[in-house]
Write an enzyme that holds these catalytic residues in place. Sequence first.
Site, PDB file in Angstrom:
ATOM      1  N   HIS A  97       0.723  -1.224  -0.081  1.00 55.70           N
ATOM      2  CA  HIS A  97       0.026   0.043  -0.093  1.00 55.70           C
ATOM      3  C   HIS A  97       0.934   1.324  -0.112  1.00 55.70           C
ATOM      4  CE1 HIS A  97      -2.745   3.098   0.865  1.00 55.70           C
ATOM      5  NE2 HIS A  97      -2.415   3.373   2.200  1.00 55.70           N
ATOM      6  N   HIS A 133       3.590   6.481   6.181  1.00 60.46           N
ATOM      7  CA  HIS A 133       2.554   7.314   6.867  1.00 60.46           C
ATOM      8  C   HIS A 133       1.696   6.217   7.901  1.00 60.46           C
ATOM      9  CE1 HIS A 133       0.424   5.458   3.512  1.00 60.46           C
ATOM     10  NE2 HIS A 133      -0.817   5.241   4.184  1.00 60.46           N
ATOM     11  N   GLU A 161       0.530   4.653  13.493  1.00 61.70           N
ATOM     12  CA  GLU A 161      -0.768   4.181  13.618  1.00 61.70           C
ATOM     13  C   GLU A 161      -0.888   2.588  13.774  1.00 61.70           C
ATOM     14  OE1 GLU A 161      -4.408   4.888  14.774  1.00 61.70           O
ATOM     15  OE2 GLU A 161      -2.825   6.401  14.702  1.00 61.70           O
ATOM     16  N   ASP A 162      -0.068   2.001  12.705  1.00 59.67           N
ATOM     17  CA  ASP A 162      -0.343   0.512  12.556  1.00 59.67           C
ATOM     18  C   ASP A 162       0.634  -0.216  13.490  1.00 59.67           C
ATOM     19  OD1 ASP A 162      -2.609   0.900  11.216  1.00 59.67           O
ATOM     20  OD2 ASP A 162      -1.739   0.371   9.283  1.00 59.67           O
ATOM     21  N   ASP A 180      -2.748   8.229  -0.484  1.00 57.06           N
ATOM     22  CA  ASP A 180      -3.147   7.263   0.139  1.00 57.06           C
ATOM     23  C   ASP A 180      -4.800   6.936  -0.189  1.00 57.06           C
ATOM     24  OD1 ASP A 180      -3.482   5.594   2.589  1.00 57.06           O
ATOM     25  OD2 ASP A 180      -4.512   7.000   3.711  1.00 57.06           O
ATOM     26  N   ASP A 195     -16.828  15.950 -27.710  1.00 60.89           N
ATOM     27  CA  ASP A 195     -15.342  16.457 -27.345  1.00 60.89           C
ATOM     28  C   ASP A 195     -14.842  15.578 -26.216  1.00 60.89           C
ATOM     29  OD1 ASP A 195     -17.507  17.011 -25.514  1.00 60.89           O
ATOM     30  OD2 ASP A 195     -16.560  18.994 -24.747  1.00 60.89           O
TER      31      ASP A 195
END
Length: 340
Positions: free
Chosen positions: A69, A93, A97-98, A218, A338
């Site tokens: 990810h 990132h 948190e994980d 993300d 278009d």
Amino acid sequence: ERAPRASRWMSTMSQVTKEDVRLEFERLVARVAAYRPEADLDLLRRAYEFAAKVHEKQLRQSGEPYILHPVAAGHVLADIESDEVAIAACLLHDTVEDAAQDEERELKLVRARIEELRGAGKRGQAEQLGRELAAQERFIEKLKDSVAHELRDEFGDTVFDLVEGVTRLSAVRFADLSGDDEPTDDDEARRRLQAENLRRMVVAAAKDVRVLVINLADRLHNMQTLYAKRRVKQIKIARESEIIYAKLAERLGIWRIKWEMEDLALRYLDPEQYFKIEQRVARTRDERMAEIDGVVARIRDATAKAGLHVAVDGRPKHLYSIHHKMLRQGIDFDDIYDLE
């Protein structure tokens, strides 16, 4: 040249291994080096190793290694030629948190068990389990703090602040924007006004615009892998992406993320119309974009030779905009001339 997304490449494989992801990371490094020769590539490699260690035993709902990810989100940033600091923060990132993902999953089971005990009138057992739960929660907070301190020491304040900012934005919970099957005009107006207010709060809260850009990358990869979610979650996430994140990408001028996010939102919100339009368009967006890029290049060359300084740009219509033009003007696909 725009490279194919990591998630698209991976989706063609029967089983993704960690070695596959590492090779995809090296392709990301090569892409950054190509458009940014002065980039600190060692920063990217250190960020990848740190993230791979934290996510070592974690899997996504699709069954893929979790480290895929952040690497795939990094490719989204490479599409718009982000700097290596933003991409390093993107790779990192979810690390704080994980860091205790398995432990937090166990906590959910413990909380459910406590409710069962209370419902059965076993207050003593529930209180004892509650004390154990509190101790485990303190342990998890210490573990996250430890990872956060390690991350700051290893990568410095700028990368840490970006990761912390993305973590803070990820914690924002939006009201249900999916609506009923037949929402009223007042309901729709209220949801869109609420979404607008939330977008303003997000923009105002971000100290560094790269926090928002990483958050968009993300979200876009989450949209690219939305097939792994239950239908209810697909609708909720797709609606948020359409109303909030795509509009945020538009305000930041990141058109590629906006267009792809809107197309993916349409795919889950109105799959029948999405696939009808996709079949009629016939060629893929990348094929049409390549043709337009060729025309733009020829025009630029011709004007340069003529001594003219002009700005030339072009884009193909994406599926979402075709769909909304049909709705807005009450016309059929054959009446749209278009597309490019």
